[in-house]
Design a protein around this motif. Sequence first.
Motif, PDB file in Angstrom:
ATOM      1  N   ILE A  66      21.966 -60.508  26.052  1.00 11.48           N
ATOM      2  CA  ILE A  66      22.019 -61.108  24.785  1.00 11.48           C
ATOM      3  C   ILE A  66      22.317 -59.805  23.816  1.00 11.48           C
ATOM      4  CG2 ILE A  66      20.765 -62.229  22.793  1.00 11.48           C
ATOM      5  CD1 ILE A  66      18.990 -63.284  25.141  1.00 11.48           C
ATOM      6  N   TRP A  67      23.158 -60.129  22.828  1.00  7.79           N
ATOM      7  CA  TRP A  67      23.525 -59.078  21.695  1.00  7.79           C
ATOM      8  C   TRP A  67      23.087 -59.617  20.352  1.00  7.79           C
ATOM      9  CZ3 TRP A  67      28.895 -56.769  20.035  1.00  7.79           C
ATOM     10  CH2 TRP A  67      28.735 -56.030  18.948  1.00  7.79           C
ATOM     11  N   VAL A  68      22.088 -59.168  19.631  1.00  6.58           N
ATOM     12  CA  VAL A  68      21.501 -59.637  18.496  1.00  6.58           C
ATOM     13  C   VAL A  68      22.042 -58.702  17.371  1.00  6.58           C
ATOM     14  CG1 VAL A  68      19.514 -60.412  17.118  1.00  6.58           C
ATOM     15  CG2 VAL A  68      19.666 -60.682  19.479  1.00  6.58           C
ATOM     16  N   ASP A  69      22.871 -59.035  16.368  1.00  6.09           N
ATOM     17  CA  ASP A  69      23.491 -58.388  15.603  1.00  6.09           C
ATOM     18  C   ASP A  69      23.893 -58.943  14.322  1.00  6.09           C
ATOM     19  OD1 ASP A  69      25.051 -56.168  13.979  1.00  6.09           O
ATOM     20  OD2 ASP A  69      24.792 -54.951  16.010  1.00  6.09           O
ATOM     21  N   ASP A  70      23.979 -58.541  13.057  1.00  5.72           N
ATOM     22  CA  ASP A  70      24.471 -59.404  12.032  1.00  5.72           C
ATOM     23  C   ASP A  70      25.865 -59.112  11.784  1.00  5.72           C
ATOM     24  OD1 ASP A  70      24.033 -56.403  11.209  1.00  5.72           O
ATOM     25  OD2 ASP A  70      23.960 -57.062   8.974  1.00  5.72           O
ATOM     26  N   GLU A  71      26.769 -58.291  12.618  1.00 14.70           N
ATOM     27  CA  GLU A  71      27.890 -57.820  12.247  1.00 14.70           C
ATOM     28  C   GLU A  71      28.914 -58.502  13.356  1.00 14.70           C
ATOM     29  OE1 GLU A  71      28.045 -53.669  11.718  1.00 14.70           O
ATOM     30  OE2 GLU A  71      27.463 -53.980   9.441  1.00 14.70           O
ATOM     31  N   ILE A  72      28.618 -59.276  14.331  1.00 10.06           N
ATOM     32  CA  ILE A  72      29.327 -60.033  15.453  1.00 10.06           C
ATOM     33  C   ILE A  72      30.211 -60.755  14.867  1.00 10.06           C
ATOM     34  CG2 ILE A  72      29.415 -61.341  17.437  1.00 10.06           C
ATOM     35  CD1 ILE A  72      26.423 -60.087  17.915  1.00 10.06           C
ATOM     36  N   GLY A  73      31.646 -60.649  15.332  1.00 10.78           N
ATOM     37  CA  GLY A  73      32.487 -61.644  14.878  1.00 10.78           C
ATOM     38  C   GLY A  73      33.232 -62.282  15.875  1.00 10.78           C
ATOM     39  N   PRO A  74      34.416 -62.932  15.689  1.00  8.70           N
ATOM     40  CA  PRO A  74      35.147 -63.790  16.555  1.00  8.70           C
ATOM     41  C   PRO A  74      35.912 -62.945  17.561  1.00  8.70           C
ATOM     42  CG  PRO A  74      35.378 -64.746  14.611  1.00  8.70           C
ATOM     43  CD  PRO A  74      34.686 -63.756  14.327  1.00  8.70           C
ATOM     44  N   THR A  75      36.231 -61.755  16.846  1.00 11.99           N
ATOM     45  CA  THR A  75      36.933 -61.027  17.921  1.00 11.99           C
ATOM     46  C   THR A  75      36.323 -60.339  18.842  1.00 11.99           C
ATOM     47  OG1 THR A  75      38.513 -60.339  15.861  1.00 11.99           O
ATOM     48  CG2 THR A  75      38.650 -58.912  17.523  1.00 11.99           C
ATOM     49  N   ASP A  76      34.901 -59.956  18.794  1.00 15.42           N
ATOM     50  CA  ASP A  76      33.999 -59.452  19.534  1.00 15.42           C
ATOM     51  C   ASP A  76      33.689 -60.579  20.658  1.00 15.42           C
ATOM     52  OD1 ASP A  76      33.587 -56.868  17.988  1.00 15.42           O
ATOM     53  OD2 ASP A  76      32.498 -58.360  16.675  1.00 15.42           O
ATOM     54  N   ARG A  77      33.487 -61.591  20.300  1.00 15.20           N
ATOM     55  CA  ARG A  77      33.228 -62.684  21.222  1.00 15.20           C
ATOM     56  C   ARG A  77      34.384 -62.874  22.248  1.00 15.20           C
ATOM     57  NH1 ARG A  77      32.162 -64.759  16.712  1.00 15.20           N
ATOM     58  NH2 ARG A  77      29.847 -64.808  15.856  1.00 15.20           N
ATOM     59  N   ARG A  78      35.784 -62.839  21.768  1.00 18.30           N
ATOM     60  CA  ARG A  78      36.674 -62.810  22.544  1.00 18.30           C
ATOM     61  C   ARG A  78      36.823 -61.727  23.648  1.00 18.30           C
ATOM     62  NH1 ARG A  78      39.015 -64.967  17.820  1.00 18.30           N
ATOM     63  NH2 ARG A  78      39.847 -62.817  17.391  1.00 18.30           N
ATOM     64  N   TRP A  79      36.686 -60.425  22.971  1.00 22.49           N
ATOM     65  CA  TRP A  79      36.945 -59.270  23.754  1.00 22.49           C
ATOM     66  C   TRP A  79      35.530 -59.372  24.801  1.00 22.49           C
ATOM     67  CZ3 TRP A  79      34.555 -54.884  25.582  1.00 22.49           C
ATOM     68  CH2 TRP A  79      35.483 -53.887  26.065  1.00 22.49           C
ATOM     69  N   VAL A  80      34.702 -59.563  24.643  1.00 22.84           N
ATOM     70  CA  VAL A  80      33.355 -59.616  25.617  1.00 22.84           C
ATOM     71  C   VAL A  80      33.899 -60.777  26.651  1.00 22.84           C
ATOM     72  CG1 VAL A  80      30.961 -60.063  26.058  1.00 22.84           C
ATOM     73  CG2 VAL A  80      31.518 -58.764  23.905  1.00 22.84           C
ATOM     74  N   ALA A  81      34.393 -61.824  26.234  1.00 25.07           N
ATOM     75  CA  ALA A  81      34.674 -62.933  27.241  1.00 25.07           C
ATOM     76  C   ALA A  81      35.701 -62.432  28.234  1.00 25.07           C
ATOM     77  CB  ALA A  81      35.075 -64.052  26.599  1.00 25.07           C
ATOM     78  N   ARG A  82      36.573 -61.340  27.851  1.00 26.55           N
ATOM     79  CA  ARG A  82      37.618 -60.861  28.501  1.00 26.55           C
ATOM     80  C   ARG A  82      37.257 -59.608  29.693  1.00 26.55           C
ATOM     81  NH1 ARG A  82      40.865 -61.571  23.960  1.00 26.55           N
ATOM     82  NH2 ARG A  82      40.937 -59.307  23.743  1.00 26.55           N
ATOM     83  N   HIS A  83      36.140 -59.077  28.722  1.00 21.52           N
ATOM     84  CA  HIS A  83      35.932 -57.590  29.604  1.00 21.52           C
ATOM     85  C   HIS A  83      34.576 -57.501  30.329  1.00 21.52           C
ATOM     86  CE1 HIS A  83      39.194 -56.620  26.807  1.00 21.52           C
ATOM     87  NE2 HIS A  83      39.497 -55.811  27.689  1.00 21.52           N
ATOM     88  N   HIS A  84      33.757 -58.554  29.947  1.00 23.52           N
ATOM     89  CA  HIS A  84      32.252 -58.240  30.524  1.00 23.52           C
ATOM     90  C   HIS A  84      32.204 -59.433  31.839  1.00 23.52           C
ATOM     91  CE1 HIS A  84      27.980 -58.032  31.058  1.00 23.52           C
ATOM     92  NE2 HIS A  84      27.946 -59.605  30.892  1.00 23.52           N
ATOM     93  N   THR A  85      31.787 -59.209  32.857  1.00 25.57           N
ATOM     94  CA  THR A  85      31.909 -59.998  34.206  1.00 25.57           C
ATOM     95  C   THR A  85      30.760 -60.940  34.172  1.00 25.57           C
ATOM     96  OG1 THR A  85      31.020 -58.360  35.403  1.00 25.57           O
ATOM     97  CG2 THR A  85      33.222 -58.214  35.318  1.00 25.57           C
ATOM     98  N   GLY A  86      29.599 -60.779  33.454  1.00 26.92           N
ATOM     99  CA  GLY A  86      28.413 -61.506  33.577  1.00 26.92           C
ATOM    100  C   GLY A  86      28.229 -62.424  32.328  1.00 26.92           C
TER     101      GLY A  86
END
Length: 178
Positions: A121-141
């Motif tokens: 879980i990443w808890v932050d006030d600066e997370i955006g849609p680009t971060d979500r897409r990037w994590v979905a493509r590059h994180h295996t878990g």
Amino acid sequence: MTDSRPLLMLDVDGPLNPWLAPETRLAGYGMHQMRPPGWEPPHDPLLVRLNPAHGPALLALGCELVWATTWKDAANAWIAPVLGLPALPYLDWPDGHRADPTGVHWKTRHLVRCVAGRPFIWVDDEIGPTDRRWVARHHTGPALLYRVDPAVGLRPDDFDTLAAWAARPTPGPAADKP
């Protein structure tokens, strides 16, 4: 970070310190004057709002807590004692605040490298849609990217959501706060 529990990568300013909140007091929060590295005189002390109930609530999530903040190890000296947290591991940001040409937040790539495929879980006030897409493509878990409004900080319902996810990490693409 060898624990088998999900990681909770925790930012300070925004989630724990609602720095955009109006000047009026927030219920449960105390105002603290702090001088972490970089805030020595002649700078005025940094005013930080913290809610001591957040420490026990974070510990009750059943996650391995990690500071994912520019406070780095200073969070252990200044933030953890107020919240009643033990010293936590922290991410050492190698690239500072460099803008990413693709729009990914400057923390995202390093954070994903450090979690090394573990549920997080990443808890932050600066997370955006680009971060979500990037994590979905590059994180295996499994991953939950949980954006917190820096004008209100973490609320009880946020802890409920985080606890539910931590108990059953959802595989698949990164999710956002409902």
